[in-house]
Motif scaffolding. Structure first.
Motif: not given
Lengths: 230, 901
Positions: A69-90
């Motif tokens: 879309g009008a957004t260009t994204l960088q594909q993040l792996s699950l590991a990268e998301m886990a490491q870079k997230a400041t919070a992970i919740v359900r």
């Protein structure tokens, strides 16, 4: 690594010319693709073993854009998301409001945290802001911005900026919809990346739809976080 | 009889076009519906060009620059690429919208006039490289109001990451990917959404455009319909065709309309693809299709991928109640009429101005597409290139990936998969389709002989479903250019130019320095080119790229970025600028002088911006490499305070803050308004001795004691009740931009009126005579030119030559055909040729400024057969210089057939 994965890596890596660091992301001088040889990253380690049970072949080279879309994204792996997230919740969305911050409109969804995997100083994030919405006489559209539904449960990979605004990682890359299987298991689901790209340096990203029991997703993330702290 | 039939067809077409919205090819755009049910009236979102000067939207770059940058990159390089990406949209002549570089801007300063902001921000979460935010009015209640035709875009923001070196976000400004992403994002800021035709407005999964060919037919159609040009470049709708029909599921007669299905017109011979989407009731109209033959197919939008909020990330239309209309993505793709075999598809003939109706589809329901999101690669020079160029008459490997084409955890090809090339530009070798590795498939492609670039589409069949990828690759007539070195070349003892060496370089090759064009001077015998590089800042380094007219570029297949050719601008003293005046008043038009030190201003290349969409440059004149003068308009609501001035000439981009102040207007502020117009032609250029019309605001009725000067001379003037001054210009004014000063009486003057610039043109050209070329009755006799007269009128569609005196003007350079136009009966048309009258080699008299201008007399100018010796006024013009009307006799239409008895 599983025996199957070892064989796959061995076969594919024969005759490969590759230049990248094994540090969880790829150097800009990554793979050179040619019709004869193609190397692939075999650096997923323990996490890869678990991921491969549920995912289709997941070939990861960081640094790839995923124009959506009008957004260009960088594909993040699950590991990268886990490491870079400041919070992970359900959490469950309990409501939403639309606010103006500077010149940008955000739809802020209130969260009732049901389970916390990662939180800064143990503080559960009360809300998540998604760009776009209607406020101050303006209607802003950000194609690609997800819409969250009140009453729905999600797994959210969140990132809080220096300015204190908490948002989803990578648009809806960090958003998993939570449902329940017929047996009552909590299942977290996210759409496929739908992206397959090889640039001049041969970098590629591709995955299939991600759907796994919440317990398993939580376990993977926890182990990544634990490994990162060691 | 034939004329009457033509007239009836024209009237029918006009009636039809008046009913069809020119944006009926919906969902290229952000669409709002005036009503929640059929008939659906689409109201696209676009800029209100009445709210800006000269139909121009300004774009700005934030004064918070990106950084750090990749080694070898620079702010100048990045800004140059941004400017060139915007220029791509300016290059669409049939679009009435123009973009202007407004320079650097403080993004915190409020703006009144719509504009576009490019910002660099690392407060975006990880995983986002760039995003575009578009702002509309919140209240949509006006949608259903009578006379509403669009939803205004108030502002748009193109947001890039600030740190361009961060892992995962590395963005080198010279790459095709960076450039086409910018072009794509600018398209969104203008109001365009995604298409699935491999155009620039497709996502990069399928996008096939390059720096050399940045826009596809679908993009040109989209922007031309959203901002339709008028006048000389108008007529886009009349020069293209329309296809309409309905898509239903469950049978054509009793079926249900399919909402937001994508319908594509695909040419099997040229590869052109133009698309649109259905309304919620399944009806559609594809407007803006270039004439030719097309296959039509309908397909569902692909499922939303990770990071997408909707199928294909297309924002669905909304109605006044803010309800949106979801896409029906659950049906099988088919060609018209109802086949998945493109060889059985019906070729539909599209003619200019014609409307082909009842192209209906009865699709079959299916849970979702079997195949989608296909990406192809080729390997010229051993480097993977997406949507690759494949040289004519060769055998090439094609590797691709698409969702659904593999099984067993992407380790094998899906059984029953079929892939074929649509059309005759290439073919897949039988038996060559097979699994490659890691989820990729491969095939061998044999390309046919082509004389021009031909995009080729692929048809993929699997499990009863069909997927079509336009421009999966392009068969090119020639290999890509290469650049092997950039060095100096001594032309003579005094002159040194830059030499670009490589292969496949011609004088038609564009040589780009970080996207900014160089001037090709001549070709050397060894195939290299001598060029004049664009201006650049002292000591800066630019990547040099060669781009050929077929769209291929030298960087496309560059394996190692470190070996890319570069040019280092010579070390010179730093460039700087100063401006006069330092203060401008809100609500006035004014003259501005920018003086440079060590600058290289150049006419047609230098752009000036003032960091605010409330300040518009209405005209600029480069007087010398160190001086440019401007006419500015300052909006009455312009923010009071200090703003930037940015002057860009190629890669010489100079920005200075705190250089320019806007102050509030005092009560009863008086202003002249630009442009000053020619009383005869209505254009912004007046010859010495001509009559100028100067509009004003705030001028008192009593002008006793007021004086007016143009250049160095005081001139007499009269004023009407609307404050319009009429001025007869002196004959001895020099051909140049001249300052105009209106001075109030008194010491000090009762009021201060800012000066403005008036363009003094060379004398107007004159049409001396016209000839046409009637077909002789004796077919063996040669065609001879005949002076047009009542006895020898011009037939509609006939070629006419006008002999024009004085077309070249002061600089004596003959304008090209693209710079000359003919105005016939009030409408502007292009000319077909501009030819200098050759000098008589046996004459000693000076060469006269005489030019032949050829054009085609349009049909339909005279419709009344009873008019005796009909004539039409013809004027020839270039820029702001226009001849007086010259009456040309045209053939009268035949009388109407007598009524049947």
């Amino acid at each position: 690594m599983s025996g199957w994965w070892r064989v796959a890596c061995f076969v594919v890596s024969q005759g490969v010319s590759k230049i990248y660091r094994e540090s969880g992301f790829c150097d800009s001088k990554a793979l050179f693709i040619n019709p004869i040889n193609w190397g692939l990253s075999c650096i997923l380690g323990v996490l890869a073993k678990l991921l491969m049970r549920m995912l289709a072949m997941f070939v990861c080279f960081a640094g790839v854009w995923m124009p959506a879309g009008a957004t260009t994204l960088q594909q993040l792996s699950l590991a990268e998301m886990a490491q870079k997230a400041t919070a992970i919740v359900r959490a469950k969305v309990t409501g939403s409001i639309e606010v103006l911050r500077g010149t940008d409109v955000f739809t802020v969804y209130q969260l009732e945290t049901l389970e916390t995997v990662k939180a800064p100083n143990g503080i559960k994030p009360p809300d998540v802001a998604v760009p776009g919405g209607i406020a101050a006489g303006m209607r802003q559209v950000v194609p690609g911005a997800p819409v969250l539904h009140t009453g729905q449960e999600y797994v959210l990979f969140l990132w809080t900026s220096r300015a204190g605004l908490t948002q989803l990682m990578g648009m809806s890359q960090g958003l998993f919809t939570v449902g329940r299987s017929a047996a009552g298991d909590v299942i977290a689901t996210r759409a496929a990346a739908g992206e397959q790209m090889l640039d001049g340096a041969g970098r590629a990203v591709r995955d299939e739809a991600l759907s796994m029991p919440w317990a398993e997703l939580k376990s993977k993330v926890t182990k990544t976080l634990t490994a990162g702290r060691q | 009889m034939r004329a009457a039939a033509r007239t009836r067809r024209a009237l029918l077409l006009l009636a039809t076009l008046s009913v069809i919205s020119p944006v009926a090819s919906a969902y290229y755009y952000y669409v709002f519906f005036a009503n929640a049910s059929s008939p659906y009236i689409p109201l696209p979102a676009h800029y209100d060009l009445r709210a800006v000067k000269d139909s121009t939207i300004q774009y700005f770059i934030s004064d918070a620059p990106p950084g750090p940058l990749l080694a070898g990159d620079s702010l100048t390089d990045i800004y140059s690429e941004i400017r060139q990406a915007a220029e791509v949209w300016n290059g669409v002549a049939s679009s009435g919208l123009r973009l202007h570089f407004g320079g650097t801007r403080n993004m915190a300063a409020p703006q009144t006039v719509p504009g576009i902001d490019v910002v660099f921000d690392d407060n975006m979460p990880p995983g986002i490289v760039a995003q575009t935010i578009i702002t509309f009015p919140a209240d949509l209640s006006f949608l259903s109001a009578k006379g509403t035709t669009f939803v205004p875009i108030l502002r748009a923001k193109l947001q890039l990451r600030r740190d361009l070196t961060a892992a995962g976000y590395q963005q080198a400004s010279y790459t095709d990917a960076f450039f086409t992403t910018l072009v794509h994002e600018f398209g969104h800021t203008l109001g365009l959404q995604h298409t699935l035709t491999s155009a620039v407005m497709s996502t990069a999964i399928t996008r096939a455009t390059t720096r050399g060919a940045p826009l596809a037919a679908d993009d040109i159609s989209a922007i031309s319909l959203l901002y339709t040009a008028r006048g000389l470049h108008g007529g886009f709708i009349a020069s293209t065709g329309i296809i309409g029909g309905r898509v239903t599921v469950g049978g054509t007669s009793g079926g249900t309309g399919v909402s937001l299905a994508s319908v594509v017109a695909l040419s099997p011979t040229t590869g052109v693809a133009v698309s649109g989407m259905t309304f919620p009731d399944g009806t559609y109209e594809l407007v803006g299709i270039p004439p030719g033959q097309y296959y039509l197919y309908v397909h569902p939008l692909p499922p939303a991928a990770t990071g997408e909020g909707s199928p294909a990330n297309i924002v669905a239309p909304v109605d006044p109640a803010d309800d949106n209309f979801a896409a029906n993505t659950q049906f099988v793709t088919q060609f018209f009429p109802g086949t998945q075999d493109w060889t059985q598809a019906t070729a539909i003939n599209v003619a200019a101005g014609a409307f082909v109706t009842n192209i209906n589809f009865a699709v079959v329901a299916r849970s979702g597409p079997a195949v989608y999101a296909m990406r192809t690669y080729g390997y010229p020079n051993g480097v993977a290139i997406p949507s690759p160029p494949l040289v004519t008459g060769t055998r090439d490997a094609l590797v691709f990936y698409a969702n659904g084409t593999t099984v067993n955890n992407q380790t094998a090809m899906a059984p029953g998969l079929g892939v074929s090339v649509i059309g005759n530009a290439a073919a897949i070798e039988p038996g060559s389709l097979k699994y490659y590795q890691q989820g990729f498939l491969q095939a061998v492609v044999d390309t046919a002989k082509v004389s021009a670039n031909t995009p080729a589409a692929l048809a993929v069949t699997l499990n009863g479903d069909l997927y079509v990828l336009p421009a999966a690759f392009t068969v090119v007539a020639n290999p890509a250019p290469t650049v092997t070195s950039v060095t100096s070349q001594a032309v003579n003892a005094l002159q040194v130019v830059t030499k670009v060496a490589g292969t496949n370089l011609t004088t038609a090759t564009r040589i780009l320095f970080e996207g900014s064009p160089a001037t090709v001077l001549f070709a050397n015998a060894d195939g290299s080119l001598a060029i004049a590089e664009p201006p650049g800042l002292s000591g800066s380094v630019a990547t040099v790229e060669a781009v050929n007219a077929d769209g291929q570029s030298s960087l496309q297949s560059l394996a190692d970025a470190a070996t890319r050719p570069q040019f280092t601008f010579p070390q010179l003293n730093a460039a700087s600028i100063v401006r006069t005046p330092a203060v401008v008043t809100a609500g006035t038009d004014t003259l501005m002088v920018i003086s440079g030190v060590n600058t290289h201003f150049a006419e047609g290349q230098t752009v000036v911006g003032f960091g605010s969409s409330d300040i518009s440059v209405r005209g600029s004149w480069v007087v010398s490499p160190t001086m440019v003068i401007l006419n500015l308009s300052v909006d009455p609501a312009a923010q009071v305070g200090i703003t930037y001035v940015t002057v860009a000439t190629g890669l010489e981009i100079i920005t200075l803050p705190d250089l320019f102040t806007v102050v509030a207007a005092p009560p009863n502020q008086i202003s002249m308004q630009v442009p000053i117009l020619n009383a005869v032609t209505g254009m912004a250029g007046i010859p010495a001795g001509g009559t100028a019309l100067i509009r004003t605001s705030g001028l008192p009725v009593d002008l006793t004691g007021w004086t007016l000067s143009v250049g160095p001379e005081n001139v007499a003037f009269t004023a009407d009740t609307n404050g319009v001054l009429t001025v007869n210009l002196p004959l001895d004014l020099g051909v140049a931009p001249q300052p105009v000063q209106l001075t109030a009486p008194g010491n000090p003057p009762l009021a201060v009126v800012p000066r403005v610039i008036l363009q003094i043109d060379p004398p107007s050209p004159v049409i001396l005579w016209t000839v046409d070329y009637p077909t002789p009755t004796d077919p063996t006799a040669p065609v001879e030119p005949v002076l047009t007269s009542p006895s020898t009128p011009v037939a509609p569609g006939g070629l006419v030559t006008a002999m024009v005196y004085g077309l070249t003007g002061a600089n004596k350079d003959l304008p090209g055909a693209g710079a000359v136009y003919v105005n016939i009966a009030g409408n502007a048309y292009p000319v077909t040729a501009v030819i200098a009258v050759p000098a008589d080699p046996n004459s000693t008299t000076p060469v006269q400024d005489l030019t032949y201008v050829n054009f085609v007399m349009p049909a339909g100018l005279v419709t009344d057969p009873t008019v005796t010796d009909p004539t039409v006024p013809v004027m020839v013009g270039t820029g702001t210089r226009l001849t007086a009307p010259f009456m040309v006799n045209v053939a009268a239409p035949p009388p109407a057939a007598p009524a049947a008895q």
